[in-house]
Design an enzyme around this catalytic site. Structure first.
Site, short mmCIF file in Angstrom:
data_model
loop_
_atom_site.label_atom_id
_atom_site.label_comp_id
_atom_site.label_asym_id
_atom_site.label_seq_id
_atom_site.Cartn_x
_atom_site.Cartn_y
_atom_site.Cartn_z
N SER A 190 56.14 73.30 65.47
CA SER A 190 57.02 73.68 64.36
C SER A 190 58.47 73.35 64.69
O SER A 190 59.00 73.75 65.74
CB SER A 190 56.91 75.18 64.08
OG SER A 190 55.62 75.49 63.59
N HIS A 224 61.24 79.62 60.45
CA HIS A 224 60.33 80.63 61.02
C HIS A 224 60.35 80.64 62.54
O HIS A 224 59.85 81.58 63.16
CB HIS A 224 58.91 80.46 60.47
CG HIS A 224 58.13 79.33 61.05
ND1 HIS A 224 57.95 78.13 60.40
CD2 HIS A 224 57.47 79.21 62.23
CE1 HIS A 224 57.19 77.33 61.14
NE2 HIS A 224 56.90 77.96 62.25
N ASP A 227 62.13 76.65 54.83
CA ASP A 227 61.68 76.78 56.22
C ASP A 227 62.46 75.84 57.14
O ASP A 227 61.88 75.24 58.06
CB ASP A 227 60.17 76.53 56.35
CG ASP A 227 59.63 77.01 57.70
OD1 ASP A 227 60.28 77.89 58.31
OD2 ASP A 227 58.59 76.50 58.16
#
Length: 311
Positions: A161, A54, A84
């Site tokens: 992230s 992402h 992901d």
């Protein structure tokens, strides 16, 4: 005080080993304005790094800033929204890197550190424990779920992230992926064993291979009358709504209205169970599925194809 000071020095030593391999990533997006920001970690000396899908999915350019301040362009080698995860290749060699550890060796209560660039604050380190193991998270646009997710109370914020979650030995045991807001202390990381698999698949094939059956389906409760008539104990199953023409399911004789209750010798009670069955090991392998059809229990042979080459 001496044991506490020793503990503090041990944590600092782990950070000293890992931090040089942590990157601040910026991605210029094709279909949305602005620049996406996240983190990454170099896992091989020839410049391969892991991050979240992402963070870089759909990017036209990716820039990575090293701990020493250098900025290097990075290519997206492969992207797997279902987990992901994405693999980057930096245009340099001899870079500092850290090893991927064994996430199966984690225990609840183990100390972990999260490194990354939350809110753009480079080289931030937070500390916590493994709060739980075996969680599941939605896998983005694919409809699959990410399994075996590591839950931690180490603070994770936007920008973390793609950064590493490391154990007390400095081994990467997860790739930080998500946090729940406004809750506190609820962070999640994709396990390192999943990352190892995705990395090997992408380096070998340019993608993560998965099997395709060719059905659209829905989880249902199996009516007690139907279960009794078919002689099965299943209370839940997966109802087949559509079957793609020319698909493995069509070739096996699977029809809309069938209820899938088993595959590969294991029960199927949910879409998750069906996705587990359709892993890369199932590609091209003949196996059996159990169906309920008009109060009858049936077993049919099916040979799933590779997703993406199944037309």
């Amino acid at each position: 005080m001496i044991p506490l000071r020793d503990f503090s020095e041990q944590i600092a030593a782990v950070v000293d080993r890992v931090a040089p391999a942590v990157l601040h990533v910026k991605a210029l997006m094709e279909k949305r304005p602005g620049v996406a920001s996240g983190s990454s970690v170099i896992v091989a000396p020839d410049g391969y790094a892991l991050t979240n899908s992402h963070v870089v999915h759909g990017a036209t350019a990716v820039e990575a800033t090293l701990a020493d301040g250098r900025t290097i362009l990075a290519d997206i080698v492969g992207d797997d929204p279902a987990t992901d995860l994405a693999v980057l290749r930096l245009a340099s060699s001899g870079l500092p890197h850290v090893a991927l550890g064994d996430s199966n060796a984690l225990r609840v209560g183990h100390l972990v550190l999260a490194l990354g660039s939350p809110l753009g604050l480079d080289r931030t380190v937070t500390c916590g424990i493994v709060s739980a193991l075996g969680r599941t998270l939605p896998g983005g646009r694919t409809g699959r779920v990410i399994e075996g997710v590591v839950q931690t109370d180490a603070p994770i914020n936007p920008g973390n992230s793609g950064g590493p979650l490391v154990d007390a030995e400095g081994r990467v045991v997860g790739i930080n992926s998500a946090a729940v807001f406004p809750a506190q202390g609820l962070g999640f990381a994709v396990p390192s064993n999943t990352a190892t698999f995705v990395l090997s698949e992408i380096l070998a094939h340019g993608r993560v291979r998965r099997a395709w059956l060719g059905v659209s389906a829905q989880e249902i409760l199996v009516p007690a009358r139907l279960a009794r008539a078919a002689g099965v104990a299943a209370t839940r199953g997966v109802a087949i709504r559509e079957v793609a023409p020319g698909s493995p399911a069509a070739a096996a004789g699977i029809r809309p209205g069938d209820i899938l209750v088993g595959a590969g010798g294991k029960p199927v009670q949910s879409i998750l169970d069906l996705h587990r069955f359709l892993g890369h090991d199932a590609i091209g392998t003949e196996t059996t599925v159990e169906l309920l059809r008009a109060e009858r229990r049936m077993t049919v042979a099916v040979r799933p194809k590779e997703m993406g080459s199944a037309a």
